[in-house]
Design an enzyme around this catalytic site. Structure first.
Site, PDB file in Angstrom:
ATOM      1  N   CYS A   1      -0.509 -22.213  -2.064  1.00 23.81           N
ATOM      2  CA  CYS A   1      -0.854 -20.917  -1.433  1.00 23.81           C
ATOM      3  C   CYS A   1       0.367 -19.790  -2.139  1.00 23.81           C
ATOM      4  O   CYS A   1      -0.102 -18.681  -2.708  1.00 23.81           O
ATOM      5  CB  CYS A   1      -0.679 -20.704  -0.057  1.00 23.81           C
ATOM      6  SG  CYS A   1       0.726 -21.358   0.629  1.00 23.81           S
TER       7      CYS A   1
ATOM      8  N   HIS B   1       2.531 -19.401   5.196  1.00 24.53           N
ATOM      9  CA  HIS B   1       1.232 -19.496   4.441  1.00 24.53           C
ATOM     10  C   HIS B   1       1.365 -18.024   3.460  1.00 24.53           C
ATOM     11  O   HIS B   1       1.809 -17.041   4.011  1.00 24.53           O
ATOM     12  CB  HIS B   1      -0.095 -19.395   5.071  1.00 24.53           C
ATOM     13  CG  HIS B   1      -1.144 -19.656   4.348  1.00 24.53           C
ATOM     14  ND1 HIS B   1      -1.284 -20.141   3.147  1.00 24.53           N
ATOM     15  CD2 HIS B   1      -2.453 -18.653   4.676  1.00 24.53           C
ATOM     16  CE1 HIS B   1      -2.433 -20.130   2.646  1.00 24.53           C
ATOM     17  NE2 HIS B   1      -3.319 -19.211   3.625  1.00 24.53           N
TER      18      HIS B   1
ATOM     19  N   ASN C   1      -7.349 -14.662   1.489  1.00 22.30           N
ATOM     20  CA  ASN C   1      -6.867 -15.786   1.543  1.00 22.30           C
ATOM     21  C   ASN C   1      -7.407 -16.594   0.306  1.00 22.30           C
ATOM     22  O   ASN C   1      -8.044 -16.024  -0.564  1.00 22.30           O
ATOM     23  CB  ASN C   1      -7.499 -16.502   2.721  1.00 22.30           C
ATOM     24  CG  ASN C   1      -6.470 -17.743   3.181  1.00 22.30           C
ATOM     25  OD1 ASN C   1      -5.609 -18.087   2.783  1.00 22.30           O
ATOM     26  ND2 ASN C   1      -7.063 -18.293   4.505  1.00 22.30           N
TER      27      ASN C   1
END
Ligand SMILES: *[C@@H]1O[C@H](CO)[C@@H](O)[C@H](O)[C@H]1NC(C)=O
Ligand SMILES: *[C@@H]1O[C@H](CO)[C@@H](O)[C@H](O)[C@H]1NC(C)=O
Ligand SMILES: *[C@@H]1O[C@H](CO)[C@@H](O)[C@H](O)[C@H]1NC(C)=O
Length: 301
Positions: free
Chosen positions: A111, A249, A269
Site C-alpha cells: 500500500c 495503511h 484505496n
C-alpha cells in the site's frame, strides 16, 4: 511440563469463559455486520469484500509503518490564513483526466508504494496541465526501494524520497506482480527505463494544511490506523466502531466533503473496485490518524 500445563489450566479456569477466536475462522459473520450497521448510522458495513477472510488474511492489507517522519512539516504561513477552503472538493471534478483509476495491490503489503506512485501520477498530470499523463509503477518501488520492505510493508515518506532521488518508470513499463522481485534494469518488454520524479518532498498534518496541499497540487498520500471493521466498509462516512487494530495503511486523499455536519476526506484505496464505494471511501476528519501524516511533493515536469 506437567506443572506448567496445570497452571495454564488454572489460569483458564479462573479467567472464566474467555472468547478465543479460532484463527482459521472468518473474521466477520453476518451477525457482526448487522451489529455494526445497527450500532451507528454514519457508514454501512457489508460482507461483500471481506467474505470469509481470517484475521491473518486481513493483516496483509495494512502493512504501512507508522512512525515519526524524517521530513519537515510544510509550513504554509500566511497562505493558510488567507486560503478560501471550499466546503467540498473532489480532485475528480477539478482535474477529470488526471485522477487515475483505482488499482489493486492484491495479496502483497505494498500500500505504501501504491499511495506514493498514485499521488505522484496524478500530480504529474496536474502539474504538466495534462501533457504527462501516466500511471507510475508501484512494482518498481516494491523491487527497488530498499528503505522499505516490499510486500512486507514500508514507509510513505521514504517512498517519496526515493521518487525524488531515483524516480520511477510507468506501470506499463514495469507491471505489477504482487510479489517481491529483483530491481529491474529494463521495462518488462526489454526497452529502456524512463524515469518520472518528484521535485520535492513535504509532509502535512491537520485538515487545513492537507486541504491547502490538495488545492495547490492535487492528491496526497497519507497513512492511518486500520481496525478490523474498516475491512467491511461499503459506504458512508467511516468512523471506527468495532474490532481490533490490524496495522498501518497508506492511501491517497483526493478531496473532502461533509455529511450531516461531519467533515470527511474522500480517499482512494488500492483494494480494487469491489471494495468500498467502487474502490473509494469517506472517512471523518481526525479518525484513525487519517490527517496526521500526509506526504506529497511537487512533480518534476
Ligand atoms: C446495514 O444497515 C443499513 C442501515 O441500517 C441497511 O440499509 C443495510 O441494508 C445494511 N447492510 C447490510 C449489508 O446488512
Ligand atoms: C515497451 O514498453 C514501453 C513502456 O510501456 C513502451 O513505451 C514501448 O513502446 C514498448 N516497446 C515495444 C517494442 O513493445
Ligand atoms: C457542507 O457542504 C455543502 C456543500 O457541499 C455546504 O453548502 C455546507 O455549508 C457544508 N456544511 C458544513 C457544516 O460545512
Amino acid at each position: 511440563m506437567k506443572i506448567l500445563l496445570l497452571s495454564a489450566l488454572v489460569v483458564l479456569a479462573l479467567s472464566g469463559p474467555a472468547i478465543v477466536r479460532d484463527p482459521s475462522a472468518p473474521l466477520f459473520t453476518q451477525e457482526d455486520i448487522d451489529l455494526i450497521n445497527q450500532s451507528q448510522d454514519s457508514w454501512t458495513a457489508s460482507l461483500d469484500w471481506v467474505g470469509s477472510m481470517t484475521a491473518e488474511d486481513v493483516k496483509k492489507y495494512a502493512t504501512t509503518q507508522i512512525r515519526p517522519r524524517e521530513f519537515p512539516e510544510f509550513h504554509w504561513g500566511a497562505v493558510l490564513e488567507n486560503l478560501q477552503v471550499p466546503a467540498s472538493f473532489d480532485s475528480r471534478n477539478q482535474w477529470p483526466s488526471c485522477v487515475h483509476p483505482i488499482l489493486n495491490q492484491g495479496d502483497c503489503g505494498s500500500c505504501w508504494a501504491f499511495g506514493a506512485t498514485e499521488a505522484l501520477s496524478d500530480r504529474l498530470c496536474i502539474g504538466s496541465k495534462g501533457s504527462i499523463n501516466v500511471v507510475l509503477s508501484p512494482q518498481y518501488l516494491v523491487d527497488c526501494d530498499h528503505t522499505s520492505q516490499g510486500c512486507s510493508g514500508g514507509y510513505p515518506d521514504l517512498a517519496w524520497s526515493f521518487m525524488k532521488t531515483n524516480g520511477v518508470p510507468t506501470y506499463s513499463c514495469v507491471g505489477y506482480t504482487a510479489a517481491n522481485g529483483n530491481c529491474p534494469k529494463t521495462c518488462d518488454n526489454g526497452s529502456s527505463l524512463q524515469f518520472y520524479k518528484a521535485a520535492s518532498v513535504s509532509t502535512y498534518s491537520g485538515p487545513s494544511s492537507i486541504q491547502a496541499a490538495i488545492l495547490a497540487g492535487g492528491p496526497v498520500e497519507t497513512a492511518f490506523s486500520v481496525y478490523e471493521d474498516f475491512m467491511t466498509y461499503s459506504g458512508g462516512v467511516y468512523k471506527h466502531t468495532s474490532g481490533g487494530y490490524v496495522g498501518g495503511h497508506a492511501v491517497k486523499i483526493i478531496g473532502w466533503g461533509n455529511q450531516s455536519g461531519t467533515n470527511y476526506w474522500i480517499c482512494a484505496n488500492s483494494w480494487g473496485t469491489s471494495w468500498g464505494i467502487q474502490g473509494f471511501f469517506w472517512i471523518a476528519f481526525g479518525q484513525c490518524g487519517i490527517d496526521s501524516q500526509a506526504v506529497a511533493g511537487s512533480p518534476l515536469v
